[in-house]
Write an enzyme that holds these catalytic residues in place. Structure first.
Site, mmCIF file in Angstrom:
data_model
loop_
_atom_site.group_PDB
_atom_site.id
_atom_site.type_symbol
_atom_site.label_atom_id
_atom_site.label_comp_id
_atom_site.label_asym_id
_atom_site.label_seq_id
_atom_site.Cartn_x
_atom_site.Cartn_y
_atom_site.Cartn_z
ATOM 1 N N GLY A 42 -21.805 5.735 4.127
ATOM 2 C CA GLY A 42 -20.744 6.191 3.497
ATOM 3 C C GLY A 42 -21.241 6.235 1.792
ATOM 4 O O GLY A 42 -21.215 5.017 1.345
ATOM 5 N N GLY A 66 -19.231 7.149 -1.149
ATOM 6 C CA GLY A 66 -18.234 7.737 -1.984
ATOM 7 C C GLY A 66 -18.529 6.769 -3.425
ATOM 8 O O GLY A 66 -19.655 6.192 -3.789
ATOM 9 N N ASN A 67 -17.445 6.491 -4.104
ATOM 10 C CA ASN A 67 -17.608 5.904 -5.571
ATOM 11 C C ASN A 67 -18.028 4.611 -5.222
ATOM 12 O O ASN A 67 -19.068 4.090 -6.071
ATOM 13 C CB ASN A 67 -16.025 5.543 -5.875
ATOM 14 C CG ASN A 67 -15.706 7.069 -6.512
ATOM 15 O OD1 ASN A 67 -16.297 8.145 -6.798
ATOM 16 N ND2 ASN A 67 -14.175 7.068 -6.502
ATOM 17 N N VAL A 68 -17.764 3.873 -4.087
ATOM 18 C CA VAL A 68 -18.043 2.300 -3.989
ATOM 19 C C VAL A 68 -19.710 2.261 -3.523
ATOM 20 O O VAL A 68 -20.645 1.655 -3.863
ATOM 21 C CB VAL A 68 -17.066 1.367 -3.053
ATOM 22 C CG1 VAL A 68 -17.872 0.035 -2.971
ATOM 23 C CG2 VAL A 68 -15.784 1.437 -3.872
ATOM 24 N N LYS A 86 1.003 -1.217 0.235
ATOM 25 C CA LYS A 86 -0.009 -0.061 -0.052
ATOM 26 C C LYS A 86 0.962 1.119 0.161
ATOM 27 O O LYS A 86 1.873 1.042 0.260
ATOM 28 C CB LYS A 86 -0.860 0.109 1.358
ATOM 29 C CG LYS A 86 -2.265 0.627 1.146
ATOM 30 C CD LYS A 86 -3.480 -0.169 0.526
ATOM 31 C CE LYS A 86 -4.607 0.815 0.528
ATOM 32 N NZ LYS A 86 -5.670 -0.038 0.139
HETATM 33 N N1 PHE Z 1 -8.249 0.232 -3.759
HETATM 34 C C1 PHE Z 1 -8.000 -1.038 -4.087
HETATM 35 C C2 PHE Z 1 -7.909 -1.983 -2.802
HETATM 36 O O1 PHE Z 1 -7.332 -1.650 -1.704
HETATM 37 C C3 PHE Z 1 -6.606 -1.202 -4.718
HETATM 38 C C4 PHE Z 1 -6.272 -2.041 -5.734
HETATM 39 C C5 PHE Z 1 -6.986 -2.423 -6.978
HETATM 40 C C6 PHE Z 1 -5.043 -2.841 -5.886
HETATM 41 C C7 PHE Z 1 -6.620 -3.113 -8.095
HETATM 42 C C8 PHE Z 1 -4.645 -3.802 -6.600
HETATM 43 C C9 PHE Z 1 -5.410 -3.861 -7.824
HETATM 44 O O2 PHE Z 1 -8.244 -3.204 -2.768
#
Ligand code: PHE
Length: 362
Positions: free
Chosen positions: A193, A195-197, A78
């Site tokens: 929440g 947001g996008n998701v 990350k």
């Molecule tokens: N935001 C996604 C997650 O944390 C990031 C992600 C997407 C990582 C695609 C790798 C591939 O799950």
């Protein structure tokens, strides 16, 4: 960081000061046991950059679990950029920052690939991609699989369908809910929440016939509720509302020991990362008879979609099918947990450890 007693299993943590912005870019590689690490890039405000460091350690460990549980050949990593509270991230500075992030990712030489997360978009990956090839989820016209939010929402819906079935909701004839049947029809869900998701998930849940209570810290998001004919309330009220399932879809840490006694739902399942303030909260939820599906299972749709297309080079159809497979995975975990009288978290952790071949996740 490796060897420190608190986070014994991070392989590396690199903190660099961006050459253009001077901002701290923190990249944690938690594990590469299953493959090179991947994980989103979070740009967020923290009181101190050290708080961002703590966050990246937790988030990268969760990515290891997410990939392992999904059966994907990636390790957990990350990126966190800890913005000072008062920092004014103008479009120019954001562009510079993305270039700084790209340089930091490139310096790891393929040991980590980045992706969108809170504070970064698929378009931002194009800018990062000018500095490094190790980036997921660029828009299709730039050769990537696009933003991961739609697939994350689809995956959470799949997890929720399995939980809806477990709670005895709707009808369980296997249809997808659009034709008036399905395991979520008539169940009451509170989405915390938008947001996008979260907002996309609200659309899907509405289509699936769920009765919705929606909330967000931004009152402007009330239009989502108005559009869907859903009820609206404050985030704290939504979290403790009397509903069948609470769906955390914002930032982590919402499930504390203090909140558990106040919950009035039968299950908590959502895409927000790191929902438990402490691991033992999973036991407290269980003691109250509340089903909790680990966030790294319910939020895996995005990574499954991206990896299926970009690493495995499979089709969109196959990616969607794998994402929908989360319903089957969760159904199996629920059954296993029920029959053994343990938490879903315990069963899931065992699965992750088995895949990693380690007795302790760290
Ligand atoms: N935001 C996604 C997650 O944390 C990031 C992600 C997407 C990582 C695609 C790798 C591939 O799950």
């Amino acid at each position: 960081m490796p060897g420190s007693p608190q986070w014994p299993h991070h392989e590396s943590v690199v903190i660099s000061s961006g050459a253009r912005t001077g901002l701290p870019v923190i990249i944690a590689v938690h594990s590469s046991v299953l493959g090179p690490a991947a994980g989103g890039c979070r740009i967020w405000r923290y009181p101190r950059w050290q708080d961002g460091l703590e966050d990246v350690l937790r988030l990268s460990a969760a990515m290891t679990a997410k990939f392992a549980a999904a059966g994907l050949a990636c390790g957990g990593g990350k990126t966190v950029v800890a913005l000072p509270e008062a920092y004014d991230l103008t479009p120019d500075r954001k562009h510079d920052l993305l270039s700084d992030i790209g340089d930091a990712v490139e310096a790891l030489d393929g040991r980590y690939a980045t992706a969108p997360d809170v504070g970064t978009s698929a378009e931002d990956m194009v800018v990062i991609g000018e500095r490094t090839g190790h980036v997921f989820c660029k828009p299709a016209e730039h050769g990537g699989s696009g933003g991961s939010s739609p697939a994350t929402a689809d995956g959470t819906l799949a997890a929720l369908r399995a939980v809806g079935t477990r709670l005895g909701g709707g009808t369980t004839d296997g249809t997808d809910g659009t034709g008036g049947t399905g395991p979520l029809r008539g169940l009451r869900l509170a989405v915390v929440g938008l947001g996008n998701v979260g907002s996309r998930l609200a659309d899907l849940l509405s289509e699936a016939g769920a009765e919705l209570l929606l909330s967000d810290i931004d009152p402007g998001k009330r239009e989502v509720a108005d559009r869907l004919g859903a009820a609206w309330t404050e985030p704290h009220e939504a979290l403790t509302a009397e509903v069948d399932i609470v769906v955390p879809a914002a930032l982590g840490g919402v499930l504390t020991e203090q909140i558990v006694p106040q919950l009035r739902c039968r299950a908590v399942v959502g895409p927000a990362n790191n929902q438990l303030a402490l691991p033992q909260v999973a036991d407290s939820l269980q003691a109250r008879g509340i089903v909790w599906v680990p966030d790294y299972i319910a939020s895996a749709g995005g990574v499954i979609h991206a990896v299926t297309l970009e690493l495995d080079k499979r089709t969109e159809d196959e990616a969607r099918q794998r994402v929908r497979g989360i319903e089957h995975t969760v159904a199996g975990l629920l059954q296993d947990a029920d029959s053994r009288g343990v938490t879903v978290a315990a069963v899931t952790e065992e699965l992750v450890r088995a895949r990693l071949g380690t007795p302790d996740l760290g």
